[in-house]
Enzyme design. Structure first.
Site, PDB file in Angstrom:
ATOM      1  N   HIS A  16       0.891  -1.091   0.188  1.00 46.47           N
ATOM      2  CA  HIS A  16       0.003  -0.174   0.129  1.00 46.47           C
ATOM      3  C   HIS A  16       0.870   1.127   0.003  1.00 46.47           C
ATOM      4  O   HIS A  16       0.198   2.426  -0.213  1.00 46.47           O
ATOM      5  CB  HIS A  16      -1.075  -0.138   1.040  1.00 46.47           C
ATOM      6  CG  HIS A  16      -2.394  -0.827   0.823  1.00 46.47           C
ATOM      7  ND1 HIS A  16      -3.330  -0.098   0.341  1.00 46.47           N
ATOM      8  CD2 HIS A  16      -2.445  -2.007   0.910  1.00 46.47           C
ATOM      9  CE1 HIS A  16      -4.302  -0.992   0.104  1.00 46.47           C
ATOM     10  NE2 HIS A  16      -3.781  -2.177   0.641  1.00 46.47           N
TER      11      HIS A  16
ATOM     12  N   HIS B 263       7.044  -7.480   4.133  1.00 43.53           N
ATOM     13  CA  HIS B 263       5.657  -7.179   3.996  1.00 43.53           C
ATOM     14  C   HIS B 263       4.701  -8.358   3.653  1.00 43.53           C
ATOM     15  O   HIS B 263       3.955  -9.206   4.332  1.00 43.53           O
ATOM     16  CB  HIS B 263       5.226  -5.813   3.499  1.00 43.53           C
ATOM     17  CG  HIS B 263       3.676  -5.804   3.504  1.00 43.53           C
ATOM     18  ND1 HIS B 263       3.207  -5.247   4.817  1.00 43.53           N
ATOM     19  CD2 HIS B 263       2.668  -6.086   2.547  1.00 43.53           C
ATOM     20  CE1 HIS B 263       1.921  -5.368   4.611  1.00 43.53           C
ATOM     21  NE2 HIS B 263       1.443  -5.461   3.220  1.00 43.53           N
TER      22      HIS B 263
END
Length: 488
Positions: A293, A341
């Site tokens: 993101h 991540h």
């Protein structure tokens, strides 16, 4: 006679399937999407030619961010019934979520053609068309190789702080602990940091991040511990709660935040400016890694771009975009624990050295190691499979085992997926997920968690926490209207 009994059996199957669909719909209404998916799937086993079931399951997959599966279901619904309008909407939304705007536009075009008087369809078509044109324009500019940094066009020195501004200011242009405490209290009261201070933080943090390698390597001494947090997604009040529970970042209380700081939650600016502030205050004891993101496509759809434009300017969003490109992609602790991540790679043989060599100052490509680090997910079965998200892959315990062995590592720690308990240990203890946004999007009911890792044994110690109240600004308040409209 035989035909009659066959017909009866078929009718019974259809009736049972309808009941299962109703059950699924009820779960969906209660926002229990996992069970909704389960019952739609059972309905489809009994009646595999029903376009509505596929379309409904597609929406449930959209809600759980399984865009790849959502896209497949919407496509199947349209293969079964090409006049099924909702199918086009579902497929368009899946494509939007994956940043495939041209494909989405095609489906919106179809709906507008079939329903020329449908205002909603027209609005979606226009919104999507606008994005396609904007993307083409951005590509045209980007191909002009000498793209200047926003920093070059800023004159921060000449920005004046008005006399009536009573909020936090940097001291001699520097972040101090006092400033950070004031900043957190100021943001907690839903007040805005002066744009000059925001720009000062961004310019300085870009400088700090751009000097870091793509793979950050640290050593914890026997007596030291680090706290690893997963996704925070603009849930500012939950971030403050982490600091209340676990102490403020300091040289003796280091933190690693594992990506996805922004989007969805509507206090993303507050989260990211606070994290960037601590990075400046403790550059060697506060670590940030990039998530999927921290990218333009996601920010355009899921709220961060809209939020920055609403609270500041489009120019400031451009600068955030530049800064995000310098966030490192992975971190190795004591040569034993690798943190990223998303997860591992679409093919075997990737080494730590390959990660070190990634040229990260860019928007992530659609495939390859950089994409995988931000996007992939573990799966319980061996091997690899197509990603439920429609990007990167899913990797099994054998993939993890081989990667760790080749790179003389013991465990990977990743985030990227909501877990009911805030964390999950899989692949025989070798793959750990940590997620730090409790009651994600105000609807998932999950706990948040963070991990303590000590230099002495590197055994993860999990700490769970629950969501705290936040001011009445709904998640996705700044998201692209197409995402909001798509979630019907």
């Amino acid at each position: 006679m035989e035909y009659g009994s066959e017909k009866m059996a078929e009718e019974e199957r259809s009736a049972s399937a309808e009941k299962l669909k109703e059950t699924a719909n009820n779960y969906f209404k209660d926002k229990d999407y996992e069970n909704a998916i389960k019952y739609y799937t059972e309905a489809l086993e009994l009646n595999p030619t029903n376009a509505v079931y596929y379309s409904n399951r597609s929406l449930a997959y959209l809600r759980t961010e399984c865009y790849g599966y959502a896209l497949a279901d919407a496509t199947r619904a349209l293969e079964l019934d090409k006049n099924y309008i909702k199918g086009y909407y579902r497929r368009a939304t899946s494509n939007m979520a994956l940043g495939k705007f041209k494909a989405a536009l095609k489906d919106y075009e179809t709906v507008v053609r079939v329903r020329p008087n449908d205002k909603d369809a027209k609005m979606k078509y226009q919104e999507c068309n606008k994005i396609v044109k904007q993307k083409a324009f951005e590509r045209a500019i980007a191909s002009d190789e000498l793209k200047r940094s926003i920093v070059d066009s800023l004159d921060i020195e000449s920005m004046t702080i008005e006399d009536d501004y009573t909020g936090p200011k940097l001291e001699d242009g520097k972040v101090t602990l006092e400033f950070m405490k004031e900043l957190m209290a100021w943001f907690k009261d839903q007040k805005k940091l002066h744009r000059k201070c925001a720009y000062q933080i961004l310019v300085q943090v870009k400088e700090v991040l751009s000097k870091l390698p793509s793979l950050v390597e640290i050593t914890l001494e026997e007596t030291e511990k680090i706290t690893i947090c997963g996704d925070t997604h603009g849930q500012y009040y939950d971030l403050l709660n982490i600091f209340d529970l676990n102490g403020l970042p300091s040289p003796t209380n280091p933190y690693l935040f594992n990506g996805d700081f922004v989007d969805r939650g509507s206090f993303s600016l507050e989260v990211i400016l606070t994290l960037f502030g601590f990075k400046l205050l403790h550059p060697d004891h506060f670590y940030l890694l990039r998530g999927n993101h921290e990218t333009d496509n996601m920010n355009q759809m899921y709220g961060f771009e809209g939020e920055v434009k609403a609270k500041y300017t489009a120019q400031m969003f451009q600068l955030f975009s530049e800064v995000f490109q310098w966030l490192p992609l992975a971190q190795c602790i004591n040569s034993k624990v690798l943190v990223m991540h998303g997860g591992l790679f679409s093919e075997d043989g990737v080494t730590l050295d390959d990660i070190r060599k990634i040229d990260r100052n860019r928007q992530p490509p659609d495939s390859g190691p950089m994409c995988d680090l931000l996007w992939s997910d573990p799966q319980p079965q061996n091997g690899r499979s197509i990603s439920k998200r429609g990007v990167s892959c899913q990797f099994g315990p054998d993939v993890t085992e081989r990667f760790l062995e080749q790179n003389k590592l013991e465990v990977i720690v990743r985030s990227h997926e909501v877990k009911g308990d805030g964390y999950e240990v899989t692949h025989s203890g070798k793959c750990i997920t940590v997620f730090s946004a409790p009651n994600y999007c105000d609807q998932m009911g999950n706990k948040g968690a963070y991990i303590h890792l000590r230099g002495s044994d590197l055994k993860p110690e999990f700490h769970q926490f629950t969501a705290v109240p936040h001011p009445n600004v709904k998640p996705m308040a700044y998201a692209n209207s197409l995402m909001q409209m798509g979630m019907m």
